[in-house]
Design an enzyme around this catalytic site. Structure first.
Site, short mmCIF file in Angstrom:
data_model
loop_
_atom_site.label_atom_id
_atom_site.label_comp_id
_atom_site.label_asym_id
_atom_site.label_seq_id
_atom_site.Cartn_x
_atom_site.Cartn_y
_atom_site.Cartn_z
CG MET A 31 -109.80 -60.14 36.12
SD MET A 31 -109.13 -59.30 34.84
CE MET A 31 -107.80 -58.56 35.34
CB ALA A 79 -104.49 -64.88 39.80
CG LEU A 80 -109.51 -66.05 43.26
CD1 LEU A 80 -110.68 -66.90 44.04
CD2 LEU A 80 -110.06 -64.70 43.00
CG HIS A 126 -109.47 -61.89 45.06
ND1 HIS A 126 -108.00 -62.13 44.46
CD2 HIS A 126 -109.48 -60.86 44.01
CE1 HIS A 126 -107.51 -61.51 43.24
NE2 HIS A 126 -108.73 -60.60 43.08
CE LYS A 165 -103.69 -53.20 43.63
NZ LYS A 165 -103.69 -54.07 42.62
CG ASP A 166 -107.81 -52.47 41.28
OD1 ASP A 166 -106.77 -52.32 40.38
OD2 ASP A 166 -107.66 -53.47 41.89
CG MET A 213 -102.08 -59.11 49.57
SD MET A 213 -102.76 -60.54 50.34
CE MET A 213 -102.03 -60.93 51.77
CB SER A 230 -103.42 -61.28 40.50
OG SER A 230 -104.74 -61.44 41.14
O1 PAF Z 1 -110.52 -55.67 39.56
C1 PAF Z 1 -110.35 -56.63 38.67
O2 PAF Z 1 -110.08 -57.82 39.11
C2 PAF Z 1 -110.99 -56.51 37.52
O3 PAF Z 1 -110.86 -55.25 36.67
C3 PAF Z 1 -112.45 -56.83 37.16
C4 PAF Z 1 -113.31 -55.80 37.98
C5 PAF Z 1 -112.81 -58.08 37.88
C6 PAF Z 1 -113.06 -56.55 35.95
O4 PAF Z 1 -112.62 -57.47 35.02
#
Ligand code: PAF
Length: 284
Positions: free
Chosen positions: A34, A36-37, A41, A154-155, A189, A191
């Site tokens: 999304m 805001a790297l 990322h 992280k997610d 880390m 965003s």
């Molecule tokens: O993890 C993220 O940045 C978002 O949930 C993703 C996977 C890009 C989907 O919008």
């Protein structure tokens, strides 16, 4: 010297660029973001570069994964810096659709993930979230047609959800998880870390310290319930307003577990510091 990536903003330009990338059977890796790297990322991009011949990064702040009260409007947007980072990494293509391209007038389809998406972790506090993520990721996969896609650990629950979805829907994409990248003091880390005030930023690493401490205790044979409850107390005492969860789960199925023998164990946490919600996880 790496040069600037191609930037596609319409489906037709994406398809043209994708066809070029796939010539001579080159494998294509996708890093969905999304924007805001940050270095997390960048490490996914580097992983993608090692695994695939060509790398596509999508930048799309996906409205369907935000609830009405969440931060869609204020989510950090750093386009120029993002592109500079991706150019420095030698990314081939950036897919940057607008909301109308992703969700045109009359759009009426939503992927409804189950299994890991209903594990009772993030879904308990953000019930809209995984439906939005699964829908946009399924679209990104059909648009970009990658061989592999890279998501950060992280997610952690999100990684499980997209892995399950790719398998269940035969999307033909191999999902690869990338390790969490941390600041020097241990903060994962993210965003949204830019939302933290200086005082909150000082407190934030307590989350990772507590995860590590709890993990040590579980490995030493401590009672799960007591160790987790102590962890919650430590996080609250450090100044966090709310602890949504601190839980030990099976690292593959995300099922609740209460002994090391039920593992492999993953410890996951979500807590609010001021108005910022932070998540993190470690091996148990
Ligand atoms: O993890 C993220 O940045 C978002 O949930 C993703 C996977 C890009 C989907 O919008």
């Amino acid at each position: 010297m790496p040069h600037a990536p191609i930037i596609a903003r319409t489906l037709s330009s994406l398809h043209r660029a994708r066809t070029e990338l796939g010539k001579r059977n080159a494998t294509v890796g996708l890093v969905p973001t999304m924007g805001a790297l940050h270095d997390g990322h960048v490490s996914l991009v580097r992983l993608a570069k090692r695994r695939a011949k060509k790398v596509v990064v999508s930048i799309f702040v996906n409205p369907t994964q935000f609830a009405a009260h969440e931060d869609l409007g204020s989510y950090p947007r750093t386009w120029k810096e993002d592109i500079a980072k991706l150019a420095a990494e030698g990314v081939d293509l950036v897919w940057n659709p607008d909301a109308k391209t992703m969700y045109p007038e009359g759009f009426a389809t939503r992927v409804a993930p189950e299994g890991p998406a209903l594990a009772g972790l993030e879904d308990r506090f953000r019930p809209h979230f995984f439906g939005g993520v699964a829908t946009v990721v399924a679209k990104l996969f059909t648009q970009v047609r990658p061989d592999m896609a890279f998501f950060g650990e992280k997610d952690f629950q999100q990684l499980k959800v997209v892995t399950r979805m790719a398998r269940d829907l035969d999307l033909g994409v191999r999902i690869v998880g990338g390790a969490i990248i941390r600041e020097r003091d241990g903060l994962a880390m993210a965003s949204r870390n830019v939302y933290l005030s200086p005082e909150e930023r000082r407190i934030a690493p307590v989350l990772f310290r507590t995860l590590k401490m709890t993990s040590k205790r579980l490995q030493a044979g401590d009672d799960f319930k007591i160790a987790l409850a102590d962890g919650v107390t430590a996080i609250k005492e450090a100044g966090f307003a709310e602890v949504d969860y601190l839980e030990a789960r099976h690292a593959e199925t995300l099922a609740p577990i209460s002994t090391m023998d039920d593992g492999p164990v993953r410890l996951l946490v979500a807590a609010k510091l001021g108005t910022t919600r932070l998540i993190d996880n470690v091996k148990g």
